[in-house]
Write a protein that holds these residues in place. Structure first.
Motif, short mmCIF file in Angstrom:
data_model
loop_
_atom_site.label_atom_id
_atom_site.label_comp_id
_atom_site.label_asym_id
_atom_site.label_seq_id
_atom_site.Cartn_x
_atom_site.Cartn_y
_atom_site.Cartn_z
N THR A 83 0.80 -0.91 0.39
CA THR A 83 -0.40 0.26 0.20
C THR A 83 0.70 1.73 -0.06
O THR A 83 1.19 2.57 -0.91
CB THR A 83 -1.24 -0.05 1.74
N PHE A 84 2.48 1.38 0.59
CA PHE A 84 2.76 2.25 1.21
C PHE A 84 3.13 3.24 -0.55
O PHE A 84 3.34 3.71 -0.45
CB PHE A 84 3.79 2.23 2.23
N THR A 85 3.93 1.50 -1.20
CA THR A 85 4.82 1.39 -2.24
C THR A 85 4.14 2.46 -3.52
O THR A 85 3.84 2.97 -3.88
CB THR A 85 5.48 -0.06 -2.81
N ALA A 86 2.20 1.68 -3.33
CA ALA A 86 1.89 1.83 -4.41
C ALA A 86 1.21 3.55 -4.73
O ALA A 86 1.67 4.11 -5.25
CB ALA A 86 0.32 0.75 -4.70
N LEU A 87 1.09 3.98 -3.25
CA LEU A 87 -0.21 5.18 -2.79
C LEU A 87 1.45 6.14 -3.07
O LEU A 87 1.49 7.57 -3.61
CB LEU A 87 -0.18 5.20 -1.49
N ALA A 88 2.92 6.22 -2.81
CA ALA A 88 3.48 7.07 -2.65
C ALA A 88 4.34 6.81 -4.36
O ALA A 88 3.45 7.99 -4.40
CB ALA A 88 4.61 6.26 -2.01
N ALA A 89 4.38 5.98 -4.99
CA ALA A 89 3.94 6.34 -6.38
C ALA A 89 3.30 7.29 -7.14
O ALA A 89 3.31 8.19 -8.27
CB ALA A 89 3.89 4.58 -6.68
N GLU A 90 2.30 6.71 -6.69
CA GLU A 90 1.06 7.23 -7.10
C GLU A 90 0.73 9.32 -6.98
O GLU A 90 0.05 9.94 -7.51
CB GLU A 90 -0.34 6.57 -7.31
N SER A 91 1.25 8.91 -5.46
CA SER A 91 1.01 10.34 -5.23
C SER A 91 1.91 11.11 -5.90
O SER A 91 1.80 12.71 -5.78
CB SER A 91 1.75 10.16 -3.30
#
Length: 203
Positions: free
Chosen positions: A106-114
């Motif tokens: 979750t952290f990795t996906a959201l960090a990239a999307e942000s």
């Protein structure tokens, strides 16, 4: 409504938010980041979906809440045994994360999307990384001094330390059988601390 009643409602609301975050964590652990839905979280915690949205207006906001809770848990884990946090304590956090791949995903996906457009998580990650850079620089300076291997200052090395942690997480998520995340991070710390300030070559 009396002050006591308002206080009681605030306590209940906070308890409900924590229950929602716990339910989200359980969903992520079972279904992964993309498989987690608001409807499933609402059902798990005994709410309607509109009731869930009262506390978290979107899936992105809900996941940000999980990540914020993760940071609080990490901080608590760091300070559990001592207020004197050292680089070696970061190994504990990496080992802790190895047991919760759903949250790391979750952290990795959201960090990239942000990093794209006006994502709801952009402000969270911008502020988080700014704060973490400061904290890592303070940690590096306290343990290794004003000059690190290669003559870097703690402020110059802090983003590199964060990049290593996040980068190892991505490789581990993609190939967990090939990448031993805690061992890889320990190897990096060994490189980082191998040359003491007194051993830096003079110009």
């Amino acid at each position: 409504m009396t002050e006591r009643q308002r206080g009681g409602r605030a306590v209940k609301a906070e308890a409900r938010r924590e229950a929602i975050l716990d339910a989200t964590m359980a969903e992520i652990a079972e279904r992964g980041y993309r498989g987690t839905t608001l409807a499933a979280v609402a059902e798990r915690v005994g709410l309607t979906q509109p009731g869930l949205l009262h506390h978290f207006p979107s899936k992105e906001h809900l996941l940000i809440g999980v990540l914020d809770a993760r940071d609080r848990w990490d901080a608590a884990a760091l300070l559990a045994n001592s207020t004197d946090v050292r680089l070696s304590h970061l190994e504990q956090i990496v080992e802790f994360n190895a047991d919760r791949p759903g949250v790391v995903q979750t952290f990795t996906a959201l960090a990239a999307e942000s990093a794209t457009g006006q994502h709801p998580a952009r402000e969270f990650f911008t502020e988080r990384y700014a704060s973490v850079r400061v904290g890592m620089a303070e940690l590096l300076r306290a343990e290794l001094g004003d000059r690190l291997a290669g003559g870097l200052t703690p402020e110059q090395a802090a983003p590199l330390l964060i990049a290593v942690i996040d980068g190892i997480q991505i490789q581990w998520l993609l190939a967990p059988d090939e990448v031993d995340m805690p061992a890889a991070f320990r190897n990096f710390l060994a490189l980082l601390t191998a040359m003491t300030p007194s051993e830096h070559p003079t110009a």
